[in-house]
Design a protein around this motif. Structure first.
Motif, PDB file in Angstrom:
ATOM      1  N   THR A 116       9.126   2.920 -10.997  1.00  0.00           N
ATOM      2  CA  THR A 116       8.594   2.908  -9.627  1.00  0.00           C
ATOM      3  C   THR A 116       7.139   2.437  -9.577  1.00  0.00           C
ATOM      4  OG1 THR A 116       7.959   5.251  -9.835  1.00  0.00           O
ATOM      5  CG2 THR A 116      10.143   4.775  -8.919  1.00  0.00           C
ATOM      6  N   SER A 117       6.638   1.906 -10.692  1.00  0.00           N
ATOM      7  CA  SER A 117       5.236   1.476 -10.741  1.00  0.00           C
ATOM      8  C   SER A 117       5.036   0.159 -10.009  1.00  0.00           C
ATOM      9  CB  SER A 117       4.783   1.317 -12.201  1.00  0.00           C
ATOM     10  OG  SER A 117       4.873   2.533 -12.897  1.00  0.00           O
ATOM     11  N   ARG A 118       3.865  -0.005  -9.425  1.00  0.00           N
ATOM     12  CA  ARG A 118       3.498  -1.290  -8.830  1.00  0.00           C
ATOM     13  C   ARG A 118       3.180  -2.266  -9.961  1.00  0.00           C
ATOM     14  NH1 ARG A 118      -1.137  -1.353  -6.576  1.00  0.00           N
ATOM     15  NH2 ARG A 118      -0.739  -3.239  -5.341  1.00  0.00           N
ATOM     16  N   LEU A 119       3.638  -3.498  -9.805  1.00  0.00           N
ATOM     17  CA  LEU A 119       3.434  -4.504 -10.852  1.00  0.00           C
ATOM     18  C   LEU A 119       2.047  -5.125 -10.704  1.00  0.00           C
ATOM     19  CD1 LEU A 119       6.958  -6.235 -10.916  1.00  0.00           C
ATOM     20  CD2 LEU A 119       6.105  -4.282 -12.236  1.00  0.00           C
ATOM     21  N   THR A 120       1.050  -4.349 -11.064  1.00  0.00           N
ATOM     22  CA  THR A 120      -0.329  -4.816 -10.980  1.00  0.00           C
ATOM     23  C   THR A 120      -0.664  -5.676 -12.193  1.00  0.00           C
ATOM     24  OG1 THR A 120      -1.176  -2.891 -12.176  1.00  0.00           O
ATOM     25  CG2 THR A 120      -0.951  -2.693  -9.776  1.00  0.00           C
ATOM     26  N   MET A 121      -1.760  -6.420 -12.087  1.00  0.00           N
ATOM     27  CA  MET A 121      -2.197  -7.236 -13.223  1.00  0.00           C
ATOM     28  C   MET A 121      -2.583  -6.355 -14.396  1.00  0.00           C
ATOM     29  SD  MET A 121      -1.670 -10.320 -12.690  1.00  0.00           S
ATOM     30  CE  MET A 121      -2.388 -10.769 -14.279  1.00  0.00           C
ATOM     31  N   GLY A 122      -3.085  -5.164 -14.101  1.00  0.00           N
ATOM     32  CA  GLY A 122      -3.427  -4.242 -15.178  1.00  0.00           C
ATOM     33  C   GLY A 122      -2.207  -3.853 -15.987  1.00  0.00           C
ATOM     34  N   LEU A 123      -1.088  -3.588 -15.298  1.00  0.00           N
ATOM     35  CA  LEU A 123       0.150  -3.226 -15.989  1.00  0.00           C
ATOM     36  C   LEU A 123       0.676  -4.404 -16.795  1.00  0.00           C
ATOM     37  CD1 LEU A 123       2.431  -1.185 -16.496  1.00  0.00           C
ATOM     38  CD2 LEU A 123       3.550  -2.059 -14.418  1.00  0.00           C
ATOM     39  N   ILE A 124       0.638  -5.591 -16.205  1.00  0.00           N
ATOM     40  CA  ILE A 124       1.111  -6.792 -16.908  1.00  0.00           C
ATOM     41  C   ILE A 124       0.240  -7.081 -18.128  1.00  0.00           C
ATOM     42  CG2 ILE A 124       1.427  -9.292 -16.688  1.00  0.00           C
ATOM     43  CD1 ILE A 124       2.034  -8.708 -13.668  1.00  0.00           C
TER      44      ILE A 124
END
Length: 208
Positions: A116-124
């Motif tokens: 359910t996480s937002r696909l932010t640039m930090g996550l990528i």
């Protein structure tokens, strides 16, 4: 000749390296001389090298045949371009992250921790860093699954590894036969250079 120069910001390592490289080329014009620098200063280094060579030869216009100013990625291309194995296109960091973003988007329902996480640039960026670390350690997707199965992981860590396995396997499948990551390119070059002892004996390689 192989020479690495290291220093802090107060040291003029760049000019020392450039002076030595141009001097080496001037006295060994039948040998290949490589100056390896970060890509963003490659052009300025080429200009400075020509100016220094012009002073040595006492000519206003000079040309070079065996003096190469390259980044590490272009050095790989230079050596491998004529390899019988060929060389796949190199996957840039930006392109790799775009692929990872698509993989995360396509597979998010199968993830545990990041479902359910937002696909932010930090996550990528975080996933990309982990992918590179696995490649540097020569760990394949199947190896990661086997290793994790042998460890007594906490629930949260197990979920992280589960998600990483999915993403890493999909990433490998996506680029296999189409691209090389920069790490894979470096591994390929290292293997190739290990077989080229005679070639390296005739080169001057100076790295900043």
């Amino acid at each position: 000749m192989l020479d690495f120069r290291l220093g802090d910001q107060t040291d003029n390592v760049h000019q020392e390296l450039l002076d030595e490289a141009v001097n080496h080329y001037y006295h060994n014009k039948n040998e290949l001389t490589f100056i390896i620098v970060p890509n963003h200063i490659k052009f300025d280094t080429e200009v400075s090298a020509m100016q220094k060579l012009s002073l040595l030869e006492k000519k206003k216009l000079v040309s070079t045949k065996n003096l190469q100013i390259l980044s590490f990625s272009r050095l790989s291309w230079f050596f491998l371009k004529d390899s019988q194995k060929g060389l796949l296109p190199i996957l840039t960091d930006t392109a790799a992250k775009m692929i990872l973003k698509q993989i995360l988007n396509d597979n998010q329902e199968t993830l545990n921790l990041f479902k359910t996480s937002r696909l932010t640039m930090g996550l990528i960026d975080s996933f990309y860093k982990q992918v590179l670390e696995l490649e540097e350690a020569y760990i394949e997707p199947d190896d990661l699954q086997s290793i994790s199965a042998q460890l007594n992981l906490s629930y949260e860590t197990a979920d992280k590894v589960h998600d990483l396995q999915i993403v890493y396997r999909a990433f490998h499948h996506k680029i296999k036969g189409h691209y090389l990551t920069q790490n894979q390119q470096q591994q390929f070059m290292n293997q190739w250079l290990a077989e080229q002892t005679e070639l390296l004996k005739k080169c001057g390689l100076l790295c900043e």
